[in-house]
Design a protein around this motif. Structure first.
Motif, PDB file in Angstrom:
ATOM      1  N   TYR A   1       0.758  -1.362  -0.048  1.00  0.00           N
ATOM      2  CA  TYR A   1      -0.150  -0.105   0.110  1.00  0.00           C
ATOM      3  C   TYR A   1       0.852   1.366   0.006  1.00  0.00           C
TER       4      TYR A   1
ATOM      5  N   GLN B   1       0.941   5.236   1.368  1.00  0.00           N
ATOM      6  CA  GLN B   1      -0.031   6.341   2.079  1.00  0.00           C
ATOM      7  C   GLN B   1       0.802   7.715   1.851  1.00  0.00           C
TER       8      GLN B   1
ATOM      9  N   GLY C   1      -5.538   8.592   2.924  1.00  0.00           N
ATOM     10  CA  GLY C   1      -5.575   7.162   3.328  1.00  0.00           C
ATOM     11  C   GLY C   1      -4.626   6.294   2.656  1.00  0.00           C
TER      12      GLY C   1
ATOM     13  N   CYS D   1     -17.065   6.804  10.542  1.00  0.00           N
ATOM     14  CA  CYS D   1     -16.895   6.107   9.345  1.00  0.00           C
ATOM     15  C   CYS D   1     -17.920   5.933   8.639  1.00  0.00           C
TER      16      CYS D   1
ATOM     17  N   TRP E   1     -11.199  -1.344  11.971  1.00  0.00           N
ATOM     18  CA  TRP E   1     -10.473  -0.213  12.202  1.00  0.00           C
ATOM     19  C   TRP E   1      -9.088  -0.529  12.624  1.00  0.00           C
ATOM     20  N   TYR E   2      -8.195   0.411  12.134  1.00  0.00           N
ATOM     21  CA  TYR E   2      -6.593   0.353  12.479  1.00  0.00           C
ATOM     22  C   TYR E   2      -6.417   1.678  13.105  1.00  0.00           C
TER      23      TYR E   2
ATOM     24  N   PHE F   1      -7.619   4.713  11.312  1.00  0.00           N
ATOM     25  CA  PHE F   1      -8.278   4.494   9.975  1.00  0.00           C
ATOM     26  C   PHE F   1      -9.232   3.393   9.768  1.00  0.00           C
ATOM     27  N   CYS F   2     -10.275   3.775   9.205  1.00  0.00           N
ATOM     28  CA  CYS F   2     -11.431   2.876   9.051  1.00  0.00           C
ATOM     29  C   CYS F   2     -11.157   2.013   7.624  1.00  0.00           C
ATOM     30  N   ALA F   3     -11.544   0.744   7.498  1.00  0.00           N
ATOM     31  CA  ALA F   3     -11.299   0.272   6.103  1.00  0.00           C
ATOM     32  C   ALA F   3     -12.497  -0.649   5.922  1.00  0.00           C
TER      33      ALA F   3
ATOM     34  N   LEU G   1      -7.712  -4.055   0.847  1.00  0.00           N
ATOM     35  CA  LEU G   1      -8.379  -3.109   1.683  1.00  0.00           C
ATOM     36  C   LEU G   1      -8.637  -1.831   1.213  1.00  0.00           C
ATOM     37  N   THR G   2      -9.884  -1.122   1.228  1.00  0.00           N
ATOM     38  CA  THR G   2      -9.927   0.288   0.784  1.00  0.00           C
ATOM     39  C   THR G   2      -9.958   0.955   2.379  1.00  0.00           C
ATOM     40  N   PHE G   3      -8.940   2.034   2.276  1.00  0.00           N
ATOM     41  CA  PHE G   3      -9.002   2.800   3.467  1.00  0.00           C
ATOM     42  C   PHE G   3      -9.501   4.082   3.330  1.00  0.00           C
TER      43      PHE G   3
END
Lengths: 116, 115
Positions: free
Chosen positions: A35, A37, A42, B23, B35-36, B90-92, B103-105
């Motif tokens: 990923y 950032q 995000g 979120c 949630w991270y 971060f919500c994902a 995952l989409t964050f």
């Protein structure tokens, strides 16, 4: 046991140079993700490896980006001819299997890339 | 395509106060929800996740989140915040179908805790 490790932790390079970022997943994890950032953003998916299957490269932003995974373990993300907009934190994650999302993705600390 | 919105870029609370981080997701079906938390210089750590069943999910460090299908939300809560909770959250979401497993964050919410 050891978590996901990434190296280097920081990398400063000049525009136009190539860089390689390394990820060591948790031992035995078959799935590996990269990923990106960017500042104030995000996480953006780049690429996904699962076992011996062909990688999902759908998130790579341009053909300057590539990744490989040798022996089903260590992965290297390569950025050719770096641009300033490539500056970001590059995160690697691994999980034990991907039959479902019940396998948690474990993240490394990231590599902070700065392109001057 | 699915998307995740965290409307609050930055939240400041006093230590001991309650916390709720918002979120919202956009997806045609119920996704997997996560949630991270990311502390400075640290990797992302999973706080909790929702797959199915009880819509109130308990996580680590005293966090919980509630899935509300009608609102397409998965807000994170903690009844009493500690100074060590200062971090970015971060919500994902993850897809339930197809081959994609990424995952989409959301863009994250930075939490500051005042003494």
């Amino acid at each position: 046991g050891a978590g996901v490790s990434q190296s280097p932790s920081n990398k400063v390079t000049e525009k136009g140079k190539d860089v390689e970022l390394r990820c060591d997943p948790i031992s035995g994890h078959t799935a590996l993700y990269w990923y990106r950032q960017s500042l104030g953003q995000g996480l953006e998916f780049l690429i996904y490896f699962q076992g011996n299957s062909a990688p999902d490269k759908s998130g790579l932003p341009s053909d300057r980006f590539s990744a490989e995974r040798t022996g089903g373990s260590v992965s290297t993300l390569t950025i050719q001819r770096t641009q300033q907009e490539d500056s970001a934190v590059y995160l690697c994650a691994s999980s034990s299997r991907q039959k479902s999302f019940q396998e948690t993705q474990y993240f490394g600390p990231g590599t902070r890339l700065l392109v001057l | 395509a699915q998307s995740v919105t965290q409307p609050d870029i930055h939240i400041t609370v006093s230590e001991g106060a309650s916390l709720e981080l918002r979120c919202n997701y956009s997806y045609g079906a119920t996704p997997y929800l996560f949630w991270y938390v990311q502390s400075p210089g640290q990797g992302l750590q999973l706080l909790l996740k929702y797959f199915s069943g009880d819509t109130l999910v308990q996580g680590i460090k005293g966090f919980e989140a509630e899935f509300k299908r009608s609102q397409s939300s998965f807000n994170l809560r903690k009844p009493s915040v500690h100074w060590s909770d200062a971090a970015e959250y971060f919500c994902a979401v993850g897809l339930r179908s197809g081959s994609a497993r990424q995952l989409t964050f959301g863009s994250g919410t930075q939490l500051t805790v005042l003494p």
